[in-house]
Design a protein around this motif. Sequence first.
Motif, PDB file in Angstrom:
ATOM      1  N   THR A  24       0.656   5.803  -0.286  1.00  0.00           N
ATOM      2  CA  THR A  24      -0.103   7.056  -0.311  1.00  0.00           C
ATOM      3  C   THR A  24       0.846   8.205  -0.600  1.00  0.00           C
ATOM      4  N   THR A  31      -2.881   5.380  -3.542  1.00  0.00           N
ATOM      5  CA  THR A  31      -3.649   6.625  -3.398  1.00  0.00           C
ATOM      6  C   THR A  31      -2.707   7.788  -3.637  1.00  0.00           C
ATOM      7  N   SER A  80      -3.089  14.645  -3.202  1.00  0.00           N
ATOM      8  CA  SER A  80      -3.955  15.694  -3.754  1.00  0.00           C
ATOM      9  C   SER A  80      -3.190  17.004  -3.894  1.00  0.00           C
ATOM     10  N   SER A 131      -1.073   7.882 -10.094  1.00  0.00           N
ATOM     11  CA  SER A 131      -0.940   6.614  -9.369  1.00  0.00           C
ATOM     12  C   SER A 131      -0.919   5.458 -10.352  1.00  0.00           C
ATOM     13  N   GLN A 176       0.826  -1.197   0.000  1.00  0.00           N
ATOM     14  CA  GLN A 176       0.000   0.000   0.000  1.00  0.00           C
ATOM     15  C   GLN A 176       0.865   1.255   0.000  1.00  0.00           C
TER      16      GLN A 176
END
Length: 380
Positions: free
Chosen positions: A292, A312, A315, A328, A290
């Motif tokens: 981010t 993820t 932003s 991504s 995972q």
Amino acid sequence: MPVYSGSGDETALLSGDGIRFPRLTTTERNALSSVVEGTIIYNDTENRLEFYDNNGDWAEVNKTALSATGGTKSVASGKTVHVFTSPGTFSVTAGSYDSAEVMVVAGGGSGGGGRHSGGGGAGAIRFVNNQSLSPGNYSVTVGAGGATSPSPGGTRNPGNNSVFGSITAAAGGGGGSHPGNDAGLPGGSGGGECHSNAGAGTGTGNGGGSNDSASPSNGWGNDGGDRSARAGAGGGGGAGSSGGNGSGPETGHGIGGNGGAGLQYTLDGNSYYYAGGGGGASDPDGCNHQGTGGNGGNGGGGGGGVCANPATAGSGGPGRNNGANGGSSRNVPTADAGGGAAGANTGGGGGGAAGWSSTGNGTGGAGGSGIVMVAYPTSA
């Protein structure tokens, strides 16, 4: 007969020879409280007659009104504002004023290209509220942001300085770029570190700035953030705070550092943030864990890219123009795991690129161009 009274030498007299107004130094004038609109004094420091206007300012009696050209001109909240989003000339054609507001924001650095890359540092913010304006030309330079860093890696592009007259704001530093240049570059705010313990970029501006605050001569700026192994790169520094550190183990959830926050300035009647840092990339081992990406800082910072599963992206940060989100991907980072570009005319830093040696590289997000504003009372 007295027509005005106060403390010190503050009595106006009407006589056969005319009116003698109260004589005050600038310091004594500024110490007055509860001044009534229309009050007139003689400023013994400046050798001129002044009155207290409806904007709460002391203005010279019979002064030639300030007239100026350059940039995009508008009126907001009783101020005339000139906004430069590209280079030009600010020209005062008549009148003068000694307490104008000037904001100068430099171009932000790009995020690092390649993989595991750090976020770009924001351009410094210079803000003064005592700029003297008199007839003549003032050269204006609006610094470009650092160009997009290509996917092969090793490239970290700084922004460019912005200038108004003698006021210079320093460009933001590029984010660390792997392979080849893991350290973040120094700048107004420094770029984030990536991949190895090579060091985050140092901010040449001062930390501790607040919204709408006057800056020191080196502007507002902060350091970039540090990386966490190869899983999370550091975010770029912003005018309001340092870039966040990457976190997470290489074989677990990798998190890119958030870009440092920018600062809010309202001299043009808006409430935009400027000079947010770019987010750092996330690249856990083999892009098989995972991840981010770091978010861009308030002030138009670009989001960090991510190569992970699940992934993820970071932003983009809000600003005069918002920063773009990072890309991504797990399999084709060269196509869509680049860092997000910073918002134009924010001075924000670009987001760092993500990837892995066995899958490919991404492009580092471009830094945001700077901006210059000049504001003065419409009645000046």
